[in-house]
Motif scaffolding. Structure first.
Motif, PDB file in Angstrom:
ATOM      1  N   PRO A 308       0.831  -1.205   0.000  1.00 17.51           N
ATOM      2  CA  PRO A 308       0.000   0.000   0.000  1.00 17.51           C
ATOM      3  C   PRO A 308       0.868   1.259   0.000  1.00 17.51           C
ATOM      4  N   PRO A 309       0.688   2.164  -0.959  1.00 21.54           N
ATOM      5  CA  PRO A 309       1.480   3.398  -0.971  1.00 21.54           C
ATOM      6  C   PRO A 309       1.152   4.261   0.253  1.00 21.54           C
ATOM      7  N   ARG A 310       2.160   4.965   0.738  1.00 16.72           N
ATOM      8  CA  ARG A 310       1.981   5.887   1.862  1.00 16.72           C
ATOM      9  C   ARG A 310       2.249   7.308   1.380  1.00 16.72           C
ATOM     10  N   GLN A 311       1.270   8.174   1.563  1.00 16.29           N
ATOM     11  CA  GLN A 311       1.468   9.575   1.190  1.00 16.29           C
ATOM     12  C   GLN A 311       2.360  10.240   2.229  1.00 16.29           C
ATOM     13  N   LEU A 312       3.384  10.935   1.754  1.00 17.34           N
ATOM     14  CA  LEU A 312       4.394  11.511   2.648  1.00 17.34           C
ATOM     15  C   LEU A 312       4.058  12.924   3.086  1.00 17.34           C
ATOM     16  N   SER A 313       3.253  13.635   2.289  1.00 16.59           N
ATOM     17  CA  SER A 313       2.884  15.005   2.635  1.00 16.59           C
ATOM     18  C   SER A 313       1.695  15.419   1.794  1.00 16.59           C
ATOM     19  N   PRO A 314       0.980  16.480   2.187  1.00 14.05           N
ATOM     20  CA  PRO A 314      -0.012  17.051   1.272  1.00 14.05           C
ATOM     21  C   PRO A 314       0.670  17.427  -0.047  1.00 14.05           C
ATOM     22  N   ALA A 315      -0.089  17.348  -1.135  1.00 10.66           N
ATOM     23  CA  ALA A 315       0.537  17.559  -2.446  1.00 10.66           C
ATOM     24  C   ALA A 315      -0.457  18.130  -3.441  1.00 10.66           C
ATOM     25  N   ALA A 316       0.106  18.724  -4.480  1.00  9.86           N
ATOM     26  CA  ALA A 316      -0.681  19.188  -5.619  1.00  9.86           C
ATOM     27  C   ALA A 316       0.128  18.976  -6.884  1.00  9.86           C
ATOM     28  N   MET A 317      -0.580  18.848  -8.001  1.00 13.56           N
ATOM     29  CA  MET A 317       0.050  18.715  -9.313  1.00 13.56           C
ATOM     30  C   MET A 317      -0.529  19.785 -10.225  1.00 13.56           C
ATOM     31  N   LEU A 318       0.346  20.579 -10.818  1.00 17.84           N
ATOM     32  CA  LEU A 318      -0.048  21.643 -11.730  1.00 17.84           C
ATOM     33  C   LEU A 318       0.377  21.244 -13.137  1.00 17.84           C
ATOM     34  N   ASN A 319      -0.587  21.138 -14.042  1.00 17.69           N
ATOM     35  CA  ASN A 319      -0.288  20.753 -15.417  1.00 17.69           C
ATOM     36  C   ASN A 319       0.382  21.908 -16.149  1.00 17.69           C
ATOM     37  N   LEU A 320       1.370  21.603 -16.974  1.00 20.02           N
ATOM     38  CA  LEU A 320       2.112  22.630 -17.706  1.00 20.02           C
ATOM     39  C   LEU A 320       1.890  22.415 -19.203  1.00 20.02           C
ATOM     40  N   LEU A 321       1.102  23.302 -19.807  1.00 22.67           N
ATOM     41  CA  LEU A 321       0.791  23.221 -21.228  1.00 22.67           C
ATOM     42  C   LEU A 321       1.722  24.105 -22.040  1.00 22.67           C
ATOM     43  N   GLY A 322       1.769  23.839 -23.328  1.00 22.82           N
ATOM     44  CA  GLY A 322       2.656  24.588 -24.207  1.00 22.82           C
ATOM     45  C   GLY A 322       2.374  26.066 -24.272  1.00 22.82           C
ATOM     46  N   ASP A 323       1.172  26.489 -23.867  1.00 22.03           N
ATOM     47  CA  ASP A 323       0.828  27.915 -23.849  1.00 22.03           C
ATOM     48  C   ASP A 323       1.820  28.728 -23.023  1.00 22.03           C
ATOM     49  N   LEU A 324       2.430  28.110 -22.020  1.00 21.16           N
ATOM     50  CA  LEU A 324       3.339  28.831 -21.126  1.00 21.16           C
ATOM     51  C   LEU A 324       4.598  29.305 -21.841  1.00 21.16           C
ATOM     52  N   LEU A 344      11.510  27.192  -9.343  1.00 20.82           N
ATOM     53  CA  LEU A 344      12.264  26.239  -8.534  1.00 20.82           C
ATOM     54  C   LEU A 344      12.866  26.863  -7.283  1.00 20.82           C
ATOM     55  N   ALA A 345      12.770  28.180  -7.163  1.00 17.68           N
ATOM     56  CA  ALA A 345      13.180  28.838  -5.924  1.00 17.68           C
ATOM     57  C   ALA A 345      12.109  28.713  -4.847  1.00 17.68           C
ATOM     58  N   LEU A 346      10.906  28.282  -5.236  1.00 18.97           N
ATOM     59  CA  LEU A 346       9.826  28.124  -4.273  1.00 18.97           C
ATOM     60  C   LEU A 346       9.984  26.796  -3.531  1.00 18.97           C
ATOM     61  N   PRO A 347       9.705  26.777  -2.239  1.00 18.69           N
ATOM     62  CA  PRO A 347       9.883  25.530  -1.465  1.00 18.69           C
ATOM     63  C   PRO A 347       8.897  24.460  -1.909  1.00 18.69           C
ATOM     64  N   GLY A 348       9.391  23.228  -2.024  1.00 16.17           N
ATOM     65  CA  GLY A 348       8.522  22.104  -2.314  1.00 16.17           C
ATOM     66  C   GLY A 348       8.114  21.957  -3.759  1.00 16.17           C
ATOM     67  N   CYS A 349       8.772  22.661  -4.691  1.00 15.08           N
ATOM     68  CA  CYS A 349       8.434  22.549  -6.107  1.00 15.08           C
ATOM     69  C   CYS A 349       9.320  21.517  -6.799  1.00 15.08           C
ATOM     70  N   HIS A 350       8.699  20.608  -7.544  1.00 17.65           N
ATOM     71  CA  HIS A 350       9.399  19.527  -8.235  1.00 17.65           C
ATOM     72  C   HIS A 350       8.969  19.570  -9.699  1.00 17.65           C
ATOM     73  N   LEU A 351       9.877  19.937 -10.578  1.00 22.67           N
ATOM     74  CA  LEU A 351       9.560  20.123 -11.992  1.00 22.67           C
ATOM     75  C   LEU A 351       9.804  18.841 -12.780  1.00 22.67           C
ATOM     76  N   HIS A 352       8.831  18.480 -13.605  1.00 20.67           N
ATOM     77  CA  HIS A 352       8.947  17.315 -14.484  1.00 20.67           C
ATOM     78  C   HIS A 352       8.592  17.751 -15.899  1.00 20.67           C
ATOM     79  N   LEU A 353       9.571  17.824 -16.780  1.00 24.58           N
ATOM     80  CA  LEU A 353       9.347  18.137 -18.189  1.00 24.58           C
ATOM     81  C   LEU A 353       9.521  16.859 -19.004  1.00 24.58           C
ATOM     82  N   TYR A 354       8.786  16.770 -20.118  1.00 22.84           N
ATOM     83  CA  TYR A 354       8.631  15.508 -20.806  1.00 22.84           C
ATOM     84  C   TYR A 354       9.582  15.301 -21.989  1.00 22.84           C
TER      85      TYR A 354
END
Length: 394
Positions: A308-324, A344-354
Motif C-alpha cells: 500500500p502506498p503511503r502519502q508523505l505530505s499534502p501535495a498538488a500537481m499543476l499541469n504545464l501546457l505549451g501555452d506557457l 524552482l526557488a519556491l519551497p517544495g516545487c518539483h519540476l517534471h518536463l517531458y
C-alpha cells in the motif's frame, strides 16, 4: 491463448511499453530505477519515452515484425495510452504476459461498452443513452437526458469529440457534426467537483490504491490535482474507492487503472470514465508518495508484491501546457522558456518536463508537483508558481 509467463520477473529483465509519450517516459524511468531494461514501440523517432529507453522500436503499433521483435526483447509488456490497438496487445499476449489485457483496454476504448461495464459493476453512472443510428436518436427521452453532453463512443479525450446539447434540435445537429458515429448522450448534472482514484491490481487479485485525488479541469484538460486528507468528504471517498475496486475486479484487470468521478451538488457521486494506465492526476505520487503510480505499474506487470502506498505530505500537481512558452495570444510569437529558475526557488516545487522538442498551445509539456507541510502551504506555493508562469489563478 494468453501467455502467463513465470513470475516474479526480477530486475535485470527487459519490460516493454506500447506508446512513447510522457506516460511511457515516466514508466521507463521507474522501471530503470528498479533495475530493468526497457523497450518502447512508437513510430516517432523523437518520442519522449523512446529517447530515454534502452531500446526504441520505431514502427507503427500494428506492425507485425515490430511486435514480434518487442516480444523477443521483453519479459512482459504494458501500454501507456488507451487508444493503442487492442489487437496489438492480444497478439503480444500469445507469447508474453501483457498488462493490462487487450480486452480491458477495448472496454476503455468504447464509451458505450465502458458505461455498460460500470452498470454491471453496480457503479453509479449518469443517466445516459447510446446513439448509434436514427432510431436511437428518435428514441431519446428528452425529459430524462436533456440538457446533456454528447460524446463520441471512441477516440474522445481531453474534451475532444464532445458537444453540449440542450434540445432535440441541438442533439441532432451535434450528432451530424460528429459524423453520425456511435455516441453516448449523458445527462448534464450539477457538478460540485471532480475526483479520481488510482488502483493497482496484481495477477493474484491483490489490490492497493493511492488516495482519492480532487481535480480541476479547464477547457476539458486537467489543470490542477490536490491530494490531502479531507480533500473529498469521507463518505464520497469510500464510495469512490469501492466503485473503482469493483470496476477493476470485474474486468479481472491487471495493472494501474484510473477511474474518474463527478461529485454532484447534494453529495451524490457518479463515475465519468476510466483510463487503463497511469493518469495525469496521479503524477503527484512521484514526489509525495513512497510508491509512485509508475512503480505500481512496473510491480503489476512484473508480478512483484503490491504494498500500500503511503502519502508523505499534502501535495498538488499543476499541469504545464505549451501555452506557457508563448506571450499572449499572438499565433506568430516565438516560444521562450518559462521562468523555471524562479519557480524552482519556491519551497517544495518539483519540476517534471517531458522532453518534447516543440511546445504547442494545449500540448502537455510537463507538470509541477508541489509538496508542503500543510494543505494551506501547498496551495500558497501553487498560487505563487501559477503567477510566475502566467497561469490564471485557481
Amino acid at each position: 491463448m494468453t501467455a502467463t509467463g513465470t513470475f516474479p520477473i526480477l530486475p535485470g529483465a527487459t519490460l516493454g511499453v506500447l506508446g512513447g509519450g510522457q506516460l511511457g517516459r515516466m514508466f521507463v524511468h521507474a522501471a530503470q530505477a528498479l533495475g530493468y531494461a526497457t523497450a518502447v514501440l512508437d513510430p516517432d523517432p523523437a518520442s519522449p519515452a523512446g529517447l530515454v529507453s534502452t531500446h526504441h522500436l520505431r514502427a507503427a503499433y500494428g506492425d507485425g515484425a515490430a511486435l514480434e521483435r518487442l516480444a523477443q526483447l521483453c519479459a512482459a509488456v504494458t501500454t501507456e495510452f488507451e487508444n493503442v490497438p487492442a489487437e496489438a496487445l492480444e497478439r503480444l499476449a500469445r507469447t508474453r504476459p501483457v498488462a493490462p489485457a487487450g480486452a480491458s483496454v477495448a472496454v476503455a476504448q468504447d464509451r458505450a461498452a465502458e458505461k455498460a461495464h460500470f452498470v454491471r459493476c453496480g457503479a453509479p453512472v449518469a443517466p445516459h443513452a447510446v446513439i448509434d443510428g436514427d432510431a436511437a436518436l428518435a428514441a431519446v427521452d428528452a425529459e430524462r437526458l436533456l440538457p446533456g453532453i454528447l460524446k463520441t463512443a471512441r477516440l474522445g479525450y481531453d474534451g475532444k469529440g464532445q458537444a453540449r446539447v440542450g434540445s432535440r434540435a441541438e442533439l441532432a445537429a451535434a450528432w451530424e457534426r460528429l459524423g453520425r458515429v456511435p455516441c453516448v448522450l449523458e445527462k448534464r448534472l450539477p457538478l460540485a467537483a471532480e475526483c479520481s482514484v488510482l488502483v493497482a491490481r496484481g495477477r493474484d487479485g491483490a489490490m492497493v490504491h493511492l488516495p482519492v485525488q480532487r481535480n480541476l479541469h479547464r477547457d476539458g484538460i486537467l489543470a490542477l490535482t490536490e491530494v490531502f486528507e479531507g480533500n473529498v468528504p469521507a463518505a464520497q471517498t469510500q464510495r469512490a474507492l469501492q466503485a473503482a475496486q469493483a470496476i477493476a475486479r470485474q474486468l479481472d484487470y491487471v495493472g494501474v487503472l484510473c477511474v474518474e468521478f463527478f461529485l454532484l451538488e447534494g453529495g451524490e457521486l457518479v463515475v465519468n470514465e476510466m483510463a487503463p494506465r497511469p493518469h495525469n492526476s496521479g503524477h503527484w505520487s512521484q514526489d509525495a508518495s513512497d510508491v509512485s503510480q509508475f512503480e505500481l505499474q512496473v510491480r503489476c506487470m512484473a508480478g512483484l508484491p503490491l504494498v500500500p502506498p503511503r502519502q508523505l505530505s499534502p501535495a498538488a500537481m499543476l499541469n504545464l501546457l505549451g501555452d506557457l512558452w508563448f506571450d499572449g495570444a499572438d499565433a506568430d510569437a516565438a516560444p521562450r522558456s518559462p521562468a523555471w529558475d524562479r519557480v524552482l526557488a519556491l519551497p517544495g516545487c518539483h519540476l517534471h518536463l517531458y522532453g518534447k522538442a516543440e511546445p504547442k498551445r494545449g500540448r502537455k509539456m510537463g507538470h509541477l508537483n508541489v509538496t508542503g507541510a500543510t494543505p494551506e502551504a501547498v496551495r500558497a506555493t501553487v498560487r505563487q508558481a501559477a503567477a510566475l508562469l502566467g497561469i490564471d489563478a485557481f
